[in-house]
Design a protein around this motif. Structure first.
Motif, PDB file in Angstrom:
ATOM      1  N   GLY A 120     -86.519 -13.838 -40.491  1.00 33.82           N
ATOM      2  CA  GLY A 120     -87.438 -14.638 -40.422  1.00 33.82           C
ATOM      3  C   GLY A 120     -87.446 -15.807 -41.092  1.00 33.82           C
ATOM      4  N   MET A 121     -88.564 -16.812 -41.322  1.00 34.77           N
ATOM      5  CA  MET A 121     -88.447 -18.163 -41.865  1.00 34.77           C
ATOM      6  C   MET A 121     -88.618 -18.056 -43.335  1.00 34.77           C
ATOM      7  SD  MET A 121     -88.323 -20.670 -39.665  1.00 34.77           S
ATOM      8  CE  MET A 121     -89.464 -22.065 -40.440  1.00 34.77           C
ATOM      9  N   MET A 122     -88.271 -18.918 -43.975  1.00 35.80           N
ATOM     10  CA  MET A 122     -88.253 -19.101 -45.422  1.00 35.80           C
ATOM     11  C   MET A 122     -89.810 -19.131 -45.749  1.00 35.80           C
ATOM     12  SD  MET A 122     -87.650 -23.342 -45.804  1.00 35.80           S
ATOM     13  CE  MET A 122     -86.368 -23.569 -44.453  1.00 35.80           C
ATOM     14  N   GLY A 123     -90.132 -18.337 -46.606  1.00 32.07           N
ATOM     15  CA  GLY A 123     -91.526 -18.181 -46.976  1.00 32.07           C
ATOM     16  C   GLY A 123     -92.328 -16.998 -46.096  1.00 32.07           C
ATOM     17  N   ALA A 124     -91.420 -16.076 -45.315  1.00 38.07           N
ATOM     18  CA  ALA A 124     -92.125 -15.097 -44.788  1.00 38.07           C
ATOM     19  C   ALA A 124     -92.321 -13.737 -45.564  1.00 38.07           C
ATOM     20  CB  ALA A 124     -91.254 -14.734 -43.379  1.00 38.07           C
ATOM     21  N   GLY A 125     -91.650 -13.583 -46.758  1.00 36.06           N
ATOM     22  CA  GLY A 125     -91.944 -12.708 -47.552  1.00 36.06           C
ATOM     23  C   GLY A 125     -90.595 -11.692 -47.558  1.00 36.06           C
ATOM     24  N   LYS A 126     -89.450 -11.916 -47.101  1.00 37.20           N
ATOM     25  CA  LYS A 126     -88.385 -11.179 -46.851  1.00 37.20           C
ATOM     26  C   LYS A 126     -88.101 -10.671 -48.191  1.00 37.20           C
ATOM     27  CE  LYS A 126     -85.728 -14.085 -45.083  1.00 37.20           C
ATOM     28  NZ  LYS A 126     -86.679 -15.475 -44.843  1.00 37.20           N
ATOM     29  N   THR A 127     -88.015 -11.319 -49.121  1.00 38.38           N
ATOM     30  CA  THR A 127     -87.674 -10.626 -50.553  1.00 38.38           C
ATOM     31  C   THR A 127     -88.704  -9.724 -51.186  1.00 38.38           C
ATOM     32  OG1 THR A 127     -86.072 -12.717 -50.828  1.00 38.38           O
ATOM     33  CG2 THR A 127     -86.720 -11.562 -52.878  1.00 38.38           C
ATOM     34  N   ALA A 128     -89.831 -10.279 -51.334  1.00 36.40           N
ATOM     35  CA  ALA A 128     -91.050  -9.790 -51.889  1.00 36.40           C
ATOM     36  C   ALA A 128     -91.090  -8.421 -51.017  1.00 36.40           C
ATOM     37  CB  ALA A 128     -92.308 -10.373 -52.048  1.00 36.40           C
ATOM     38  N   VAL A 129     -91.244  -8.572 -49.729  1.00 41.27           N
ATOM     39  CA  VAL A 129     -91.574  -7.244 -48.835  1.00 41.27           C
ATOM     40  C   VAL A 129     -90.343  -6.222 -48.971  1.00 41.27           C
ATOM     41  CG1 VAL A 129     -91.840  -6.390 -46.607  1.00 41.27           C
ATOM     42  CG2 VAL A 129     -93.156  -8.299 -47.572  1.00 41.27           C
ATOM     43  N   GLY A 130     -89.122  -6.997 -49.044  1.00 40.39           N
ATOM     44  CA  GLY A 130     -87.773  -6.075 -48.971  1.00 40.39           C
ATOM     45  C   GLY A 130     -87.828  -5.226 -50.202  1.00 40.39           C
ATOM     46  N   ARG A 131     -88.050  -5.792 -51.569  1.00 37.11           N
ATOM     47  CA  ARG A 131     -87.966  -5.187 -52.608  1.00 37.11           C
ATOM     48  C   ARG A 131     -88.696  -4.055 -52.861  1.00 37.11           C
ATOM     49  NH1 ARG A 131     -85.098  -7.627 -56.364  1.00 37.11           N
ATOM     50  NH2 ARG A 131     -84.759 -10.069 -56.374  1.00 37.11           N
ATOM     51  N   ALA A 132     -90.116  -4.176 -52.211  1.00 37.52           N
ATOM     52  CA  ALA A 132     -91.113  -3.126 -52.257  1.00 37.52           C
ATOM     53  C   ALA A 132     -90.759  -1.977 -51.339  1.00 37.52           C
ATOM     54  CB  ALA A 132     -92.468  -3.791 -51.968  1.00 37.52           C
ATOM     55  N   LEU A 133     -90.220  -2.534 -50.154  1.00 37.54           N
ATOM     56  CA  LEU A 133     -89.714  -1.546 -48.962  1.00 37.54           C
ATOM     57  C   LEU A 133     -88.649  -0.692 -49.457  1.00 37.54           C
ATOM     58  CD1 LEU A 133     -90.030  -0.426 -46.038  1.00 37.54           C
ATOM     59  CD2 LEU A 133     -88.350  -2.327 -45.548  1.00 37.54           C
ATOM     60  N   ALA A 134     -87.565  -1.335 -50.328  1.00 37.50           N
ATOM     61  CA  ALA A 134     -86.510  -0.639 -50.784  1.00 37.50           C
ATOM     62  C   ALA A 134     -87.162   0.450 -51.859  1.00 37.50           C
ATOM     63  CB  ALA A 134     -85.553  -1.406 -51.494  1.00 37.50           C
ATOM     64  N   ALA A 135     -87.907   0.168 -52.580  1.00 40.76           N
ATOM     65  CA  ALA A 135     -88.354   1.038 -53.701  1.00 40.76           C
ATOM     66  C   ALA A 135     -89.112   2.121 -52.824  1.00 40.76           C
ATOM     67  CB  ALA A 135     -89.664   0.283 -54.579  1.00 40.76           C
ATOM     68  N   ARG A 136     -89.973   1.785 -51.911  1.00 42.40           N
ATOM     69  CA  ARG A 136     -90.787   2.945 -51.279  1.00 42.40           C
ATOM     70  C   ARG A 136     -89.819   3.897 -50.619  1.00 42.40           C
ATOM     71  NH1 ARG A 136     -95.610   2.599 -47.631  1.00 42.40           N
ATOM     72  NH2 ARG A 136     -96.196   0.852 -49.338  1.00 42.40           N
ATOM     73  N   LEU A 137     -88.684   3.510 -50.119  1.00 38.75           N
ATOM     74  CA  LEU A 137     -87.777   4.264 -49.390  1.00 38.75           C
ATOM     75  C   LEU A 137     -86.785   4.779 -50.247  1.00 38.75           C
ATOM     76  CD1 LEU A 137     -86.986   2.374 -46.075  1.00 38.75           C
ATOM     77  CD2 LEU A 137     -88.746   3.764 -46.520  1.00 38.75           C
ATOM     78  N   GLY A 138     -86.597   4.606 -51.587  1.00 36.72           N
ATOM     79  CA  GLY A 138     -85.581   5.261 -52.372  1.00 36.72           C
ATOM     80  C   GLY A 138     -84.384   4.654 -51.988  1.00 36.72           C
ATOM     81  N   VAL A 139     -84.172   3.410 -51.545  1.00 36.82           N
ATOM     82  CA  VAL A 139     -82.656   2.814 -51.397  1.00 36.82           C
ATOM     83  C   VAL A 139     -82.629   1.420 -52.029  1.00 36.82           C
ATOM     84  CG1 VAL A 139     -82.710   3.906 -49.039  1.00 36.82           C
ATOM     85  CG2 VAL A 139     -83.633   1.835 -49.115  1.00 36.82           C
ATOM     86  N   PRO A 140     -81.171   1.114 -51.996  1.00 35.19           N
ATOM     87  CA  PRO A 140     -80.939  -0.328 -52.801  1.00 35.19           C
ATOM     88  C   PRO A 140     -81.630  -1.287 -51.929  1.00 35.19           C
ATOM     89  CG  PRO A 140     -78.880   1.010 -52.196  1.00 35.19           C
ATOM     90  CD  PRO A 140     -79.976   1.893 -51.570  1.00 35.19           C
ATOM     91  N   PHE A 141     -81.995  -2.602 -52.637  1.00 32.84           N
ATOM     92  CA  PHE A 141     -82.328  -3.673 -52.162  1.00 32.84           C
ATOM     93  C   PHE A 141     -81.436  -4.675 -52.205  1.00 32.84           C
ATOM     94  CE2 PHE A 141     -83.861  -8.087 -52.867  1.00 32.84           C
ATOM     95  CZ  PHE A 141     -84.481  -8.239 -51.493  1.00 32.84           C
ATOM     96  N   LEU A 142     -80.839  -5.330 -51.009  1.00 31.10           N
ATOM     97  CA  LEU A 142     -79.708  -6.322 -50.999  1.00 31.10           C
ATOM     98  C   LEU A 142     -80.382  -7.498 -50.380  1.00 31.10           C
ATOM     99  CD1 LEU A 142     -77.771  -3.526 -48.969  1.00 31.10           C
ATOM    100  CD2 LEU A 142     -77.499  -4.122 -51.260  1.00 31.10           C
ATOM    101  N   ASP A 143     -79.689  -8.458 -51.372  1.00 25.45           N
ATOM    102  CA  ASP A 143     -80.028  -9.772 -50.498  1.00 25.45           C
ATOM    103  C   ASP A 143     -78.884 -10.693 -50.399  1.00 25.45           C
ATOM    104  OD1 ASP A 143     -80.804 -12.699 -50.885  1.00 25.45           O
ATOM    105  OD2 ASP A 143     -82.725 -12.042 -51.930  1.00 25.45           O
ATOM    106  N   SER A 144     -78.746 -10.945 -49.228  1.00 30.48           N
ATOM    107  CA  SER A 144     -77.711 -11.644 -48.961  1.00 30.48           C
ATOM    108  C   SER A 144     -77.469 -13.242 -49.601  1.00 30.48           C
ATOM    109  CB  SER A 144     -77.402 -12.297 -47.344  1.00 30.48           C
ATOM    110  OG  SER A 144     -78.295 -12.974 -46.932  1.00 30.48           O
ATOM    111  N   ASP A 145     -78.558 -13.999 -49.818  1.00 32.13           N
ATOM    112  CA  ASP A 145     -78.430 -15.194 -50.445  1.00 32.13           C
ATOM    113  C   ASP A 145     -77.909 -14.817 -52.108  1.00 32.13           C
ATOM    114  OD1 ASP A 145     -79.037 -16.913 -48.323  1.00 32.13           O
ATOM    115  OD2 ASP A 145     -81.317 -17.331 -49.193  1.00 32.13           O
ATOM    116  N   ALA A 146     -78.475 -13.834 -52.807  1.00 34.47           N
ATOM    117  CA  ALA A 146     -78.398 -13.577 -54.119  1.00 34.47           C
ATOM    118  C   ALA A 146     -76.658 -13.354 -54.090  1.00 34.47           C
ATOM    119  CB  ALA A 146     -79.151 -12.591 -54.383  1.00 34.47           C
ATOM    120  N   GLU A 147     -76.120 -12.657 -53.377  1.00 34.64           N
ATOM    121  CA  GLU A 147     -74.960 -12.086 -53.021  1.00 34.64           C
ATOM    122  C   GLU A 147     -73.922 -13.324 -52.829  1.00 34.64           C
ATOM    123  OE1 GLU A 147     -73.367  -8.749 -53.211  1.00 34.64           O
ATOM    124  OE2 GLU A 147     -75.350  -8.047 -53.812  1.00 34.64           O
ATOM    125  N   ILE A 148     -74.417 -14.206 -52.164  1.00 31.36           N
ATOM    126  CA  ILE A 148     -73.627 -15.549 -52.096  1.00 31.36           C
ATOM    127  C   ILE A 148     -73.565 -16.367 -53.276  1.00 31.36           C
ATOM    128  CG2 ILE A 148     -73.243 -17.420 -50.587  1.00 31.36           C
ATOM    129  CD1 ILE A 148     -74.685 -16.063 -48.165  1.00 31.36           C
TER     130      ILE A 148
END
Length: 195
Positions: free
Chosen positions: A27-55
């Protein structure tokens, strides 16, 4: 009374879900991918990965610095490599940069090895979230709002090809957004199941 169970509170190690494929938030910048992604990963008990941070960590530079030094085509090539590696390494929740899903080879790779979820926010929501930040290299223009609108109009038809979409309306809490994403994922038993 020794039967009292202490697992009524959901912790980040809640194993009530089984994730079969990596969830890729697009989705677009500002859509909440990082914030929602972190919370979703915590909810599912899986790692959170961020392609921008990895790059950034691989290049030891920020994304704006990479754009400045090497240009957008170089960045997009690196982005594809990183997304491919992250999809192969471990199942988790992957947040991607706003432009990642535009490349057809990335869309194919994500659909083949994971599942794409479009966080669908309208232009006003996005503008309210990004207008005070200087971390968006594509918005360093004379008229950032017009630039954002042009990007939005160009990208929405591509994002609409995502496997699933969830509305991000700017008023919903992150927890509620996570509920929406989980509900969407539960329609795909090949991706997510309750344990």
């Amino acid at each position: 009374m020794s039967e009292i169970k202490h697992n009524t509170v959901t912790s980040e190690h809640d194993h009530s879900f089984i994730l079969h494929k990596t969830v890729v938030l697009v989705g677009m910048m500002g859509a909440g991918k990082t914030a929602v992604g972190r919370a979703l990963a915590a909810r599912l008990g899986v790692p959170f990965l961020d392609s921008d941070a990895e790059i950034e960590s691989a290049a030891n530079m920020t994304i704006p610095e990479i754009f400045e030094r090497d240009g957008e085509p170089f960045f997009r090539a690196k982005e594809s490599q990183v997304i491919g590696r992250l999809l192969d390494e471990e199942k988790g929740v992957l947040s991607t940069g706003g432009g990642a899903f535009l490349a057809s080879q990335n869309r194919q790779m994500i659909t083949d090895r994971g599942v794409s979820v479009w966080l669908k926010a309208d232009l006003n929501v996005l503008w309210n979230r990004v207008k005070h930040k200087d971390t968006r290299p594509l918005l360093r223009t004379a008229d950032p709002h017009a630039t954002l609108r042009a990007l939005y109009e160009e990208r929405v038809p591509v994002y609409s090809q995502a496997d699933l979409s969830v509305t991000s309306d700017g008023e919903t809490s992150i927890e509620t957004m996570v509920d929406r994403v989980v509900d969407a994922l539960m329609t795909r038993p090949d991706v997510l199941e309750r344990n």
